[in-house]
Scaffold this active site. Structure first.
Site, mmCIF file in Angstrom:
data_model
loop_
_atom_site.group_PDB
_atom_site.id
_atom_site.type_symbol
_atom_site.label_atom_id
_atom_site.label_comp_id
_atom_site.label_asym_id
_atom_site.label_seq_id
_atom_site.Cartn_x
_atom_site.Cartn_y
_atom_site.Cartn_z
ATOM 1 N N HIS A 12 0.835 -1.207 0.000
ATOM 2 C CA HIS A 12 0.000 0.000 0.000
ATOM 3 C C HIS A 12 0.870 1.257 0.000
ATOM 4 O O HIS A 12 0.630 2.198 -0.775
ATOM 5 C CB HIS A 12 -0.893 -0.031 1.243
ATOM 6 C CG HIS A 12 -1.705 1.200 1.468
ATOM 7 N ND1 HIS A 12 -3.037 1.292 1.151
ATOM 8 C CD2 HIS A 12 -1.370 2.410 2.005
ATOM 9 C CE1 HIS A 12 -3.483 2.490 1.465
ATOM 10 N NE2 HIS A 12 -2.496 3.192 1.987
ATOM 11 N N GLU A 13 1.885 1.274 0.836
ATOM 12 C CA GLU A 13 2.754 2.449 0.923
ATOM 13 C C GLU A 13 3.591 2.622 -0.341
ATOM 14 O O GLU A 13 3.873 3.748 -0.755
ATOM 15 C CB GLU A 13 3.658 2.347 2.158
ATOM 16 C CG GLU A 13 2.906 2.317 3.479
ATOM 17 C CD GLU A 13 1.993 3.520 3.645
ATOM 18 O OE1 GLU A 13 2.363 4.628 3.199
ATOM 19 O OE2 GLU A 13 0.886 3.354 4.210
ATOM 20 N N HIS B 151 1.785 4.677 -2.812
ATOM 21 C CA HIS B 151 1.876 6.122 -2.587
ATOM 22 C C HIS B 151 3.167 6.682 -3.195
ATOM 23 O O HIS B 151 3.181 7.809 -3.699
ATOM 24 C CB HIS B 151 1.842 6.422 -1.087
ATOM 25 C CG HIS B 151 0.479 6.261 -0.476
ATOM 26 N ND1 HIS B 151 -0.654 6.792 -1.043
ATOM 27 C CD2 HIS B 151 0.068 5.635 0.660
ATOM 28 C CE1 HIS B 151 -1.701 6.500 -0.279
ATOM 29 N NE2 HIS B 151 -1.287 5.794 0.755
#
Length: 476
Positions: free
Chosen positions: A173-174, A177
């Protein structure tokens, strides 16, 4: 198996983000027009009585609009410069500790291995890793202006409470980003908000100067001018803070879209929706609030989950509700996680690690799924066979209640059976068509050839659910 529409959800989130950024810039334009309207009302008696749209194109209107844009620009540049320290500065600001690349701590070593895996999967360089030792909650964030200088910060609670798959989901998920430029977008939105806030701060300054001066001076023409300055300051303060409120609404909406995009990208990188789903489920059971730093509210939109308790949380929350995120990752995932929590102890091991031979006859596998006949000495009934009682059939309602229910017995059996499948059969499970045809084969293999053909002929004509002989022949 990843949900089939997560690429569509990625594209949808990107489109929504673009729309919201346009709304953000529109808010800046509306604030500029509102300030110009105030300037029009103030200067109207000193100039010819032009309509507002004509005044806006006059020297007074252009000067006022330019002044507002310059003030917003100055406020944004000041905030931008304040954030120019990069990701390492943000990590130190929240008291995070740099993880040694040669760390011997097993949790930190696991994190580094996962980060390296996700770097390969996403094509992004490995960021510097930090840990917040005092944080027992589950959370993480990335910071920096570019992928080359990004840092990733995780809490101690994330390292200790998440298993490897769940931690991999958070890391994936990170990485989204980083890959999708969310760090730069966040800095830009923060800077624009700071510029809008500057309008309100200038209005607050004029309000104090105007009313303080009018209260300390005697009544004269100067007093009326000071009072007018105070009223102007009050109007500007209202415009500025109303603009900030709506700006935060749009910022929160942008952040929620980017979180949905990052969740979908995590599934893309890990190919395991249950990893990130399990991490979100644990956050929903506990919390992700950062209690050891005073910057939790500033970091809220950057974190994996909500890092601070927000006022008007339904409007200003920077993350969608946990249940909504889990259901978007894969339909039915939330129900499975709840069922697993209900039916198992927290320390229960649902998988078996007993080594099994690679070469297994298809008939043996089919026999395990349907189970040997009841009463056979040493028979180990499968969950499917245990749903039937040859001497006393169960009501259909009782059988249907078992559908979708996960138990330790059924999970252990499934893991055991999966380990026994030869590589050819396991590969079929990675495609929807292959998995369906494998189920058909397991259910009909024990039947005579003519009976098997009759049963398969009952299947409706369908591109996915219908009989596919080319796949079924590989199972013989």
């Amino acid at each position: 198996m990843a949900a089939p529409g997560f690429f569509q959800r990625q594209a949808h989130a990107r489109r929504n983000t673009t729309l919201l950024v346009v709304l953000f810039l529109t808010a800046v334009v509306l604030i500029t027009l509102a300030v110009c309207l105030v300037g029009y009302l103030v200067t109207r008696s000193e100039s010819s009585p032009l309509p507002f749209h004509h005044w806006l194109l006059s020297s007074h209107g252009i000067t006022t609009a330019a002044a507002v844009v310059v003030l917003i620009g100055i406020g944004s540049l000041v905030r931008w410069a304040d954030l120019a320290g990069g990701g390492s500065r943000v990590a130190k600001m929240v008291g995070a500790r740099l993880i040694d690349p040669d760390t011997r701590d097993p949790d930190e070593r696991k994190l580094r291995n996962i980060v390296e895996e996700m770097a390969i999967a996403s094509g992004v360089s490995v960021p510097e890793l930090y840990v917040m030792d005092g944080e027992t909650s589950i959370n993480a964030f990335v910071a920096g202006y570019s992928p080359g200088e990004a840092v990733m910060v995780v809490t101690k609670g994330a390292l200790s409470q998440l298993d490897r798959d769940e931690l991999q989901g958070v890391v994936g998920h990170e990485f989204s980003h980083i890959l999708n430029g969310d760090m730069r977008l966040n800095v830009r939105l923060i800077a624009i908000l700071a510029g809008i806030l500057m309008i309100g701060q200038i209005g607050q300054f004029l309000l104090r100067v105007g009313f303080y001066s009018s209260a300390t001076r005697s009544r004269n023409s100067d007093n009326r001018a000071q009072f007018a300055m105070g009223v102007l300051g009050l109007v500007l303060m209202i415009i500025g803070y109303v603009g900030v409120f709506f700006g935060r609404l749009i910022q929160a909406a942008v952040s929620r879209q980017r979180e949905m995009l990052a969740d979908a990208s995590s599934v893309q990188f890990t190919r395991n929706p249950e990893g990130i789903g399990g991490a979100l489920f644990k956050i929903g059971m506990t919390s992700g609030y950062l209690d050891t730093t005073s910057h939790a509210s500033d970091m809220n939109h950057m974190c994996f989950g909500e890092s601070a308790r927000m006022k008007f949380s339904s409007l200003l929350a920077s993350h969608p509700p946990v249940n909504e995120r889990i259901n978007a990752i894969q339909p039915g995932l939330l129900a499975r996680l709840r069922s697993r929590l209900r039916d198992t102890e927290p320390s229960a091991k649902l998988q078996t690690n007993t080594p099994q031979p690679e070469t297994v006859r298809f008939a043996d596998l089919a026999n395990q799924v349907t189970g040997p006949a009841r009463g056979t000495p040493g028979a180990r009934l499968s969950p499917l066979r245990s749903s039937f009682n040859e001497t006393a059939p169960q009501p259909a309602s009782q059988l249907s209640s078992r559908v979708g229910t996960v138990t330790p017995k059924s999970e252990a059996f499934a893991a055991d059976l999966l380990q026994q499948l030869p590589a050819t059969f396991r590969n079929l499970l990675y495609t929807r068509a292959g998995a369906i045809q494998l189920c058909y084969g397991l259910l009909t293999y024990h039947l005579p050839a003519n009976e098997r053909e009759r049963c398969l002929a009952l299947l409706p004509e369908h591109t996915l659910l219908g009989e596919q002989q080319d796949i079924l022949t590989k199972l013989n």
